[in-house]
Design a protein around this motif. Structure first.
Motif, PDB file in Angstrom:
ATOM      1  N   LEU A   1       0.815  -1.209   0.000  1.00  0.00           N
ATOM      2  CA  LEU A   1       0.000   0.000   0.000  1.00  0.00           C
ATOM      3  C   LEU A   1       0.852   1.264   0.000  1.00  0.00           C
ATOM      4  CD1 LEU A   1      -2.885  -1.003   2.422  1.00  0.00           C
ATOM      5  CD2 LEU A   1      -2.918  -0.899  -0.088  1.00  0.00           C
ATOM      6  N   ALA A   2       2.064   1.168   0.521  1.00  0.00           N
ATOM      7  CA  ALA A   2       2.958   2.330   0.549  1.00  0.00           C
ATOM      8  C   ALA A   2       3.325   2.787  -0.854  1.00  0.00           C
ATOM      9  CB  ALA A   2       4.211   2.005   1.358  1.00  0.00           C
ATOM     10  N   THR A   3       3.087   1.950  -1.854  1.00  0.00           N
ATOM     11  CA  THR A   3       3.394   2.304  -3.242  1.00  0.00           C
ATOM     12  C   THR A   3       2.204   2.962  -3.945  1.00  0.00           C
ATOM     13  OG1 THR A   3       2.677   0.186  -4.205  1.00  0.00           O
ATOM     14  CG2 THR A   3       4.956   0.312  -3.363  1.00  0.00           C
ATOM     15  N   VAL A   4       1.068   3.079  -3.262  1.00  0.00           N
ATOM     16  CA  VAL A   4      -0.152   3.608  -3.874  1.00  0.00           C
ATOM     17  C   VAL A   4      -0.367   5.057  -3.422  1.00  0.00           C
ATOM     18  CG1 VAL A   4      -2.646   3.312  -4.115  1.00  0.00           C
ATOM     19  CG2 VAL A   4      -1.178   1.294  -3.890  1.00  0.00           C
ATOM     20  N   PRO A   5      -0.152   6.023  -4.309  1.00  0.00           N
ATOM     21  CA  PRO A   5      -0.400   7.412  -3.922  1.00  0.00           C
ATOM     22  C   PRO A   5      -1.897   7.686  -3.800  1.00  0.00           C
ATOM     23  CG  PRO A   5       0.293   7.284  -6.217  1.00  0.00           C
ATOM     24  CD  PRO A   5       0.364   5.894  -5.659  1.00  0.00           C
TER      25      PRO A   5
ATOM     26  N   GLU B   1     -12.037   6.997  -5.830  1.00  0.00           N
ATOM     27  CA  GLU B   1     -12.397   5.586  -5.945  1.00  0.00           C
ATOM     28  C   GLU B   1     -11.313   4.817  -6.695  1.00  0.00           C
ATOM     29  OE1 GLU B   1     -16.407   2.992  -6.824  1.00  0.00           O
ATOM     30  OE2 GLU B   1     -16.216   4.935  -7.799  1.00  0.00           O
ATOM     31  N   ASP B   2     -10.689   5.453  -7.676  1.00  0.00           N
ATOM     32  CA  ASP B   2      -9.604   4.808  -8.417  1.00  0.00           C
ATOM     33  C   ASP B   2      -8.437   4.445  -7.508  1.00  0.00           C
ATOM     34  OD1 ASP B   2     -10.911   4.791 -10.857  1.00  0.00           O
ATOM     35  OD2 ASP B   2     -10.047   6.704 -11.499  1.00  0.00           O
ATOM     36  N   VAL B   3      -8.151   5.292  -6.535  1.00  0.00           N
ATOM     37  CA  VAL B   3      -7.076   4.990  -5.586  1.00  0.00           C
ATOM     38  C   VAL B   3      -7.415   3.724  -4.803  1.00  0.00           C
ATOM     39  CG1 VAL B   3      -5.871   5.786  -3.514  1.00  0.00           C
ATOM     40  CG2 VAL B   3      -6.277   7.377  -5.401  1.00  0.00           C
ATOM     41  N   LEU B   4      -8.657   3.584  -4.399  1.00  0.00           N
ATOM     42  CA  LEU B   4      -9.064   2.370  -3.677  1.00  0.00           C
ATOM     43  C   LEU B   4      -8.923   1.133  -4.559  1.00  0.00           C
ATOM     44  CD1 LEU B   4     -12.180   3.769  -1.796  1.00  0.00           C
ATOM     45  CD2 LEU B   4      -9.949   3.189  -0.812  1.00  0.00           C
ATOM     46  N   LEU B   5      -9.261   1.264  -5.835  1.00  0.00           N
ATOM     47  CA  LEU B   5      -9.073   0.146  -6.766  1.00  0.00           C
ATOM     48  C   LEU B   5      -7.597  -0.171  -6.955  1.00  0.00           C
ATOM     49  CD1 LEU B   5     -11.801   1.099  -9.391  1.00  0.00           C
ATOM     50  CD2 LEU B   5     -11.882  -0.786  -7.730  1.00  0.00           C
ATOM     51  N   ASP B   6      -6.766   0.861  -7.032  1.00  0.00           N
ATOM     52  CA  ASP B   6      -5.320   0.650  -7.132  1.00  0.00           C
ATOM     53  C   ASP B   6      -4.791  -0.059  -5.890  1.00  0.00           C
ATOM     54  OD1 ASP B   6      -5.274   1.900  -9.599  1.00  0.00           O
ATOM     55  OD2 ASP B   6      -4.537   3.825  -8.811  1.00  0.00           O
ATOM     56  N   ALA B   7      -5.318   0.296  -4.739  1.00  0.00           N
ATOM     57  CA  ALA B   7      -4.897  -0.355  -3.491  1.00  0.00           C
ATOM     58  C   ALA B   7      -5.284  -1.830  -3.491  1.00  0.00           C
ATOM     59  CB  ALA B   7      -5.511   0.366  -2.287  1.00  0.00           C
ATOM     60  N   GLN B   8      -6.487  -2.128  -3.937  1.00  0.00           N
ATOM     61  CA  GLN B   8      -6.907  -3.530  -4.030  1.00  0.00           C
ATOM     62  C   GLN B   8      -6.006  -4.313  -4.970  1.00  0.00           C
ATOM     63  OE1 GLN B   8     -11.012  -3.488  -5.240  1.00  0.00           O
ATOM     64  NE2 GLN B   8     -11.757  -3.060  -3.172  1.00  0.00           N
ATOM     65  N   ARG B   9      -5.700  -3.725  -6.112  1.00  0.00           N
ATOM     66  CA  ARG B   9      -4.817  -4.397  -7.079  1.00  0.00           C
ATOM     67  C   ARG B   9      -3.424  -4.620  -6.491  1.00  0.00           C
ATOM     68  NH1 ARG B   9      -8.116  -1.703 -11.052  1.00  0.00           N
ATOM     69  NH2 ARG B   9      -7.036   0.283 -10.800  1.00  0.00           N
ATOM     70  N   ALA B  10      -2.920  -3.642  -5.752  1.00  0.00           N
ATOM     71  CA  ALA B  10      -1.593  -3.781  -5.133  1.00  0.00           C
ATOM     72  C   ALA B  10      -1.580  -4.924  -4.130  1.00  0.00           C
ATOM     73  CB  ALA B  10      -1.185  -2.469  -4.457  1.00  0.00           C
ATOM     74  N   ILE B  11      -2.638  -5.045  -3.346  1.00  0.00           N
ATOM     75  CA  ILE B  11      -2.714  -6.135  -2.360  1.00  0.00           C
ATOM     76  C   ILE B  11      -2.807  -7.484  -3.072  1.00  0.00           C
ATOM     77  CG2 ILE B  11      -4.143  -7.180  -0.561  1.00  0.00           C
ATOM     78  CD1 ILE B  11      -4.878  -4.256   0.254  1.00  0.00           C
ATOM     79  N   LEU B  12      -3.678  -7.567  -4.070  1.00  0.00           N
ATOM     80  CA  LEU B  12      -3.876  -8.841  -4.775  1.00  0.00           C
ATOM     81  C   LEU B  12      -2.644  -9.257  -5.567  1.00  0.00           C
ATOM     82  CD1 LEU B  12      -7.570  -8.379  -5.945  1.00  0.00           C
ATOM     83  CD2 LEU B  12      -6.718  -9.842  -4.088  1.00  0.00           C
ATOM     84  N   ALA B  13      -1.779  -8.314  -5.891  1.00  0.00           N
ATOM     85  CA  ALA B  13      -0.565  -8.637  -6.645  1.00  0.00           C
ATOM     86  C   ALA B  13       0.551  -9.181  -5.752  1.00  0.00           C
ATOM     87  CB  ALA B  13      -0.068  -7.398  -7.387  1.00  0.00           C
ATOM     88  N   THR B  14       0.385  -9.103  -4.435  1.00  0.00           N
ATOM     89  CA  THR B  14       1.429  -9.605  -3.541  1.00  0.00           C
ATOM     90  C   THR B  14       1.413 -11.123  -3.511  1.00  0.00           C
ATOM     91  OG1 THR B  14       0.038  -9.568  -1.554  1.00  0.00           O
ATOM     92  CG2 THR B  14       1.283  -7.554  -2.062  1.00  0.00           C
ATOM     93  N   GLU B  15       2.567 -11.672  -3.241  1.00  0.00           N
ATOM     94  CA  GLU B  15       2.678 -13.129  -3.055  1.00  0.00           C
ATOM     95  C   GLU B  15       2.852 -13.412  -1.581  1.00  0.00           C
ATOM     96  OE1 GLU B  15       5.656 -14.894  -5.524  1.00  0.00           O
ATOM     97  OE2 GLU B  15       4.962 -13.844  -7.318  1.00  0.00           O
ATOM     98  N   LEU B  16       2.352 -14.565  -1.160  1.00  0.00           N
ATOM     99  CA  LEU B  16       2.529 -14.951   0.239  1.00  0.00           C
ATOM    100  C   LEU B  16       4.013 -15.013   0.570  1.00  0.00           C
ATOM    101  CD1 LEU B  16      -0.108 -17.782   0.753  1.00  0.00           C
ATOM    102  CD2 LEU B  16      -0.285 -15.377   1.397  1.00  0.00           C
ATOM    103  N   LEU B  17       4.329 -14.588   1.762  1.00  0.00           N
ATOM    104  CA  LEU B  17       5.707 -14.643   2.235  1.00  0.00           C
ATOM    105  C   LEU B  17       6.004 -16.027   2.788  1.00  0.00           C
ATOM    106  CD1 LEU B  17       5.778 -11.189   4.039  1.00  0.00           C
ATOM    107  CD2 LEU B  17       6.753 -11.764   1.811  1.00  0.00           C
TER     108      LEU B  17
END
Length: 109
Positions: free
Chosen positions: A32-36, A60-76
């Protein structure tokens, strides 16, 4: 401004909460730190583990960008998907009014 409410209904086990807190700190928050445009986040949690995360963003676009950023992460390493079922529902609303403490108490003069 927009708000998003992310609901975790029902009881969550200690293991699920530990896993969620780990994921938030080590995977989700860095993404999320990468989402302005994200403004503020509140996490509310009851004693049984149910709760709501409230996120405010510039659009609203920022919220969609945040969702995409989270979904793009891989499990650690060490994360168990079985302990991370995800939210029960997500709702997005435009913010139509804001009242800070100065506004709330202004009429008490």
């Amino acid at each position: 401004m927009y708000a998003q409410l992310v609901y975790f209904d029902g009881q969550r086990s200690t293991g699920q909460l530990v896993a969620a807190d780990f994921a938030a700190q080590h995977r989700i928050e860095p993404a999320l730190a990468t989402v302005p445009g994200l403004l503020i986040t509140y996490e509310l949690r009851r004693h049984d583990g149910s709760g709501v995360i409230v996120v405010f963003a510039e659009s609203e676009d920022v919220l969609l960008d945040a969702q995409r950023a989270i979904l793009a992460t891989e499990l650690l390493p060490g994360e168990d998907m079985a302990l991370l079922p995800g939210p029960d529902r997500v709702e997005t609303y435009p913010v139509i009014a804001y009242r800070g403490s100065a506004d709330i108490y202004a009429d008490r003069g």
